[in-house]
Structure formats: C-alpha cells, structure tokens
Design a protein around this motif. Structure first.
Motif, PDB file in Angstrom:
ATOM      1  N   ALA A   7      -2.436   2.608  -0.958  1.00  0.00           N
ATOM      2  CA  ALA A   7      -2.750   1.437  -0.122  1.00  0.00           C
ATOM      3  C   ALA A   7      -3.075   1.904   1.300  1.00  0.00           C
ATOM      4  N   PRO A   8      -4.074   1.296   1.949  1.00  0.00           N
ATOM      5  CA  PRO A   8      -4.549   1.768   3.262  1.00  0.00           C
ATOM      6  C   PRO A   8      -3.471   1.884   4.344  1.00  0.00           C
ATOM      7  N   ILE A   9      -2.683   0.859   4.579  1.00  0.00           N
ATOM      8  CA  ILE A   9      -1.710   0.911   5.672  1.00  0.00           C
ATOM      9  C   ILE A   9      -0.344   1.395   5.173  1.00  0.00           C
ATOM     10  N   LEU A  10       0.083   0.818   4.057  1.00  0.00           N
ATOM     11  CA  LEU A  10       1.412   1.130   3.520  1.00  0.00           C
ATOM     12  C   LEU A  10       1.531   2.570   3.018  1.00  0.00           C
TER      13      LEU A  10
ATOM     14  N   PRO B 182       0.451   5.693   3.849  1.00  0.00           N
ATOM     15  CA  PRO B 182       0.901   6.785   4.711  1.00  0.00           C
ATOM     16  C   PRO B 182       2.314   6.585   5.282  1.00  0.00           C
ATOM     17  N   ILE B 183       2.774   5.326   5.316  1.00  0.00           N
ATOM     18  CA  ILE B 183       4.100   5.031   5.888  1.00  0.00           C
ATOM     19  C   ILE B 183       5.224   5.325   4.888  1.00  0.00           C
TER      20      ILE B 183
END
Length: 193
Positions: free
Chosen positions: A69-72, A74-75
């Motif tokens: 998922a784009p934002i989630l 890498p976190i």
C-alpha cells in the motif's frame, strides 16, 4: 522517541476515549521475556487496540498485501509489523515470529487467522500452537469484547498465562496446544461478556 512509541501514543489518545476502552489483566503480561499474546479477532481495529492496551511493545504479522500500500506499506515495518503471505506456508514469516519470541519480545497473534464475521470465536490455526511449543515464551490469552461502537464500551481482557510445561514435555501437537489456547480465550469471553 521512535515511530512505534509515537504511533502508539497517538492511536491511544484517539481510540481509547472513542471506544471507552476498559483494560483488565495487564498484570498477566510478564515485564520481560518472550510473550505470545493470542487474541480473538472481531474488527480491523483489533491490532491497534491490543497494541495500545499492552504494557509492552508488540510485534504483529500483517497480510503481505498491506506492505504494498502506498502510504501504509513503508510505515508498517517501523511500527513492529512484518509481512505474512496468507494461504501458503510462509517460512520467512515463521522465522521472523520465532526470532521475535526468542529475542524476548512480545508477539501479538490472532489464532483464527482472519476476522470473525459473526463475532463468535472461530477455530484457531495450528501456527499459534507451533510458536508456543517452539519457544520458551509465556502464552497470554486475550479477549476483545465489543462491539466496536463509538462512545460505547469496549473491553480488553488479558487472561492468566496458559501453562505450557506439560505440553512441551509431552511433545504435544500444535493442534492440541492451539485448542487449549482457544479454550482459554473462550473462557475469558464467557466470563466477561
């Protein structure tokens, strides 16, 4: 302050009052050593709820798709999550989970493998029994008692540790141990519902 502590604090400030979370049995989680927290799974919010109510940081397996998922994506690794490929024997995820426990950390797991559609406790997958048998960790059953309703009341209960010594000595099967852990979660649900 690391990202896990920051995220835990932020999420706690939001969801604790929103769902009026009551926590019981935190003292059942040992202050040190490997701990396997095994919880029922009724909502997508279960991992953050267990994460903010535990007195210790928790590592969670998360479905591999989330890491793309784009934002989630890498976190997730920065907040103690690691990927698991569902539906296959994911050796890398198994190794990571065993290392978390052997390094004396806390692993949170939802033995049913997926959310319950009707809120009832389902059958546990044998992986949880495998982790309990392959390490010297303390196994702590946990029950999330809902429903998730804004400004309702949500209860998170950590039960007394499941005694594993006899199972380990007798080299019990992972399925038998999983059933015992699920029975412990069921007992908490029945006692506190």
């Amino acid at each position: 302050m690391n990202l896990y502590s920051f995220a835990r604090g932020l999420v706690g400030v939001i969801i604790k009052p929103l769902y009026r979370i009551e926590v019981l049995g935190k003292e059942n989680i040992p202050k040190e050593g490997g701990v396997l927290i095994c919880s029922n799974h009724i909502d997508n919010l279960d991992p953050p709820v267990v994460g903010v109510t535990s007195p210790r940081p928790i590592y969670f397996m998360a479905k591999a798709e989330l890491f793309k998922a784009p934002i989630l994506g890498p976190i997730l690794p920065k907040i103690n999550a690691f990927p698991v490929k569902r539906g296959v024997n994911d050796r890398e995820a198994l190794r990571t989970a065993l290392k978390v426990l052997k390094d004396g950390n806390v692993l949170g797991i939802f033995p049913e493998g997926t959310r319950s559609k009707d809120g009832k406790l389902g059958k546990g997958l044998s992986g949880v029994g495998f982790f309990a048998l392959r390490t010297e960790c303390t196994v702590v059953p946990c029950a999330i008692i809902g429903p998730y309703k804004m400004f309702g009341k949500l209860k998170v209960v950590y039960g007394k540790p499941v005694q594993m010594d006899t199972f380990r000595e007798e080299k019990a099967s992972a399925d038998i141990v999983t059933d015992k852990i699920m029975d412990s979660i069921r007992e908490i649900l029945e006692k506190y519902k």
